[in-house]
Design an enzyme around this catalytic site. Structure first.
Site, PDB file in Angstrom:
ATOM      1  N   ASP A   1      81.980  49.324  57.430  1.00  0.00           N
ATOM      2  CA  ASP A   1      81.597  49.867  58.743  1.00  0.00           C
ATOM      3  C   ASP A   1      80.085  50.086  58.801  1.00  0.00           C
ATOM      4  O   ASP A   1      79.537  50.397  59.868  1.00  0.00           O
ATOM      5  CB  ASP A   1      82.383  51.139  59.093  1.00  0.00           C
ATOM      6  CG  ASP A   1      82.159  52.267  58.101  1.00  0.00           C
ATOM      7  OD1 ASP A   1      81.508  52.037  57.062  1.00  0.00           O
ATOM      8  OD2 ASP A   1      82.645  53.386  58.365  1.00  0.00           O
ATOM      9  N   SER A   2      79.391  49.844  57.698  1.00  0.00           N
ATOM     10  CA  SER A   2      77.930  49.800  57.725  1.00  0.00           C
ATOM     11  C   SER A   2      77.453  48.741  58.720  1.00  0.00           C
ATOM     12  O   SER A   2      76.290  48.747  59.127  1.00  0.00           O
ATOM     13  CB  SER A   2      77.369  49.508  56.326  1.00  0.00           C
ATOM     14  OG  SER A   2      78.013  48.378  55.769  1.00  0.00           O
TER      15      SER A   2
ATOM     16  N   ASP B   1      86.882  47.775  56.332  1.00  0.00           N
ATOM     17  CA  ASP B   1      86.902  49.236  56.527  1.00  0.00           C
ATOM     18  C   ASP B   1      87.707  49.628  57.753  1.00  0.00           C
ATOM     19  O   ASP B   1      87.552  49.022  58.819  1.00  0.00           O
ATOM     20  CB  ASP B   1      85.466  49.744  56.756  1.00  0.00           C
ATOM     21  CG  ASP B   1      84.807  50.245  55.494  1.00  0.00           C
ATOM     22  OD1 ASP B   1      85.522  50.564  54.526  1.00  0.00           O
ATOM     23  OD2 ASP B   1      83.568  50.319  55.488  1.00  0.00           O
TER      24      ASP B   1
ATOM     25  N   LYS C   1      89.911  49.548  53.486  1.00  0.00           N
ATOM     26  CA  LYS C   1      89.270  50.667  52.762  1.00  0.00           C
ATOM     27  C   LYS C   1      89.239  51.877  53.672  1.00  0.00           C
ATOM     28  O   LYS C   1      88.965  51.750  54.865  1.00  0.00           O
ATOM     29  CB  LYS C   1      87.848  50.295  52.331  1.00  0.00           C
ATOM     30  CG  LYS C   1      87.104  51.469  51.664  1.00  0.00           C
ATOM     31  CD  LYS C   1      85.872  51.041  50.924  1.00  0.00           C
ATOM     32  CE  LYS C   1      84.645  50.829  51.765  1.00  0.00           C
ATOM     33  NZ  LYS C   1      84.176  52.017  52.530  1.00  0.00           N
TER      34      LYS C   1
ATOM     35  N   GLU D   1      87.921  56.159  53.665  1.00  0.00           N
ATOM     36  CA  GLU D   1      87.108  57.177  52.997  1.00  0.00           C
ATOM     37  C   GLU D   1      87.924  58.460  52.835  1.00  0.00           C
ATOM     38  O   GLU D   1      88.700  58.823  53.730  1.00  0.00           O
ATOM     39  CB  GLU D   1      85.859  57.464  53.834  1.00  0.00           C
ATOM     40  CG  GLU D   1      84.952  56.253  53.966  1.00  0.00           C
ATOM     41  CD  GLU D   1      83.636  56.562  54.675  1.00  0.00           C
ATOM     42  OE1 GLU D   1      83.385  57.738  55.006  1.00  0.00           O
ATOM     43  OE2 GLU D   1      82.871  55.606  54.891  1.00  0.00           O
TER      44      GLU D   1
ATOM     45  N   GLU E   1      80.496  56.561  45.622  1.00  0.00           N
ATOM     46  CA  GLU E   1      79.150  56.460  46.197  1.00  0.00           C
ATOM     47  C   GLU E   1      78.329  57.722  45.940  1.00  0.00           C
ATOM     48  O   GLU E   1      78.809  58.853  46.164  1.00  0.00           O
ATOM     49  CB  GLU E   1      79.239  56.210  47.714  1.00  0.00           C
ATOM     50  CG  GLU E   1      77.869  56.139  48.385  1.00  0.00           C
ATOM     51  CD  GLU E   1      77.870  55.545  49.776  1.00  0.00           C
ATOM     52  OE1 GLU E   1      78.901  55.002  50.209  1.00  0.00           O
ATOM     53  OE2 GLU E   1      76.813  55.606  50.430  1.00  0.00           O
TER      54      GLU E   1
END
Ligand code: KIV
Length: 280
Positions: free
Chosen positions: A51-52, A90, A120, A122, A188
């Site tokens: 999602d970056s 993501d 993915k 978080e 991270e």
């Protein structure tokens, strides 16, 4: 709508990734477009449509504004460029936190509409139930712990997580998500020693970004490591290229040649001869 490009038969699978625990480091990068996916595929084991993309491609200040539609569009583009690497997409902020049912519905969309191999999400302990729900329903999950960018409001910014007493909490997150069924865990921005502790503590590969060289793999945002930005670069990014500089030079030369009418030159214009398809 289903995926537009079939997954190649020889591509890596989640079990292949798990089998690399403690073995040869996993090479991972992000990609958001077909041409970049083609460039990185031969060198990487895992490609993340992160999602970056919201910050890197769409100019957002953070990842909170990223939508399912953005992830699907970029996921489809990357799928068309991959032949070998495992593809992870993501789930964006707001697409899974309400609970397992919401996460399942949106994960199924990503799988069906992009052809990704895994998703993915978080979060640590509080996401374990959702991870178990998804993996029991055959959706492979990569977990992301430590500095989780979708939580920057709660963290008060992009801050290293797990220093001092907080280390045990991040370790507990790693254990919870791996025991819930995640087949790999992105770690991270944690102290190096914690990156090592987590890697030793869990049975699935850790993929470090600002963590430790002892992790089972490493990931970077591809535009960061190529040097596509001239502004802020996080400490954990090593710039392996300076593409922004090269691009600026090329664009400046083009602008100069247009202004001085030296472009287009004789090689870039058409003569009067008989037309040949695509050539003259
Ligand atoms: O969105 C992303 O690119 C990521 C990586 C930085 C791990 O989550």
């Amino acid at each position: 709508m289903s995926t537009q490009t079939a997954r190649p038969a020889k591509a890596l699978t989640p079990p292949d990734i798990i089998a690399r625990k403690g073995g040869d480091p996993l090479v991972c990068l992000t990609a958001y477009t077909t041409p970049v996916a083609k460039l990185v595929d031969g060198h990487c084991d895992l490609i993340l449509v992160g999602d970056s993309v919201g910050m890197v491609v769409h100019g957002l200040d953070n990842t909170l504004g990223v939508t399912m539609e953005m992830m699907i569009l970029h996921g489809q583009a990357v799928r068309r460029g991959l032949r070998h690497a495992l593809m992870v997409v993501d789930l964006p902020f707001g697409a899974y936190e309400a609970g397992p049912d919401q996460a399942f519905a949106n994960a199924v969309r990503l799988v069906k509409e992009t052809g990704c191999d895994a998703i993915k999400i978080e979060g640590g302990v509080h996401m374990a139930e959702t991870i178990r729900f998804l993996t029991e329903r055959s959706i492979p999950v990569v977990a992301h712990i430590g500095l989780t960018p979708q939580s920057i409001r709660r963290f008060g910014g992009y801050k290293v997580q797990g220093r001092g007493d907080a280390a045990d909490h991040v370790l507990a997150d790693a254990v919870a998500v791996s025991e819930a069924g995640a087949f790999a865990v992105v770690v991270e921005s944690v102290p190096e020693s914690l990156g090592t502790r987590i890697t030793e503590a869990i049975a699935v590969p850790t993929i470090g970004i600002g963590a430790s060289a002892t992790c089972d793999g490493q990931i970077l945002v591809v535009d960061d490591m190529l040097g596509m930005f001239t502004d802020f670069t996080p400490k954990f990014v090593k710039r392996y290229g300076e593409l922004a500089g090269h691009a600026q030079e090329a664009i400046a030369r083009y602008a100069e040649e247009v202004r001085t009418r030296t472009f287009p030159g004789p090689d870039h214009v058409y003569g009067e001869g008989p037309a040949k398809a695509g050539k003259t």
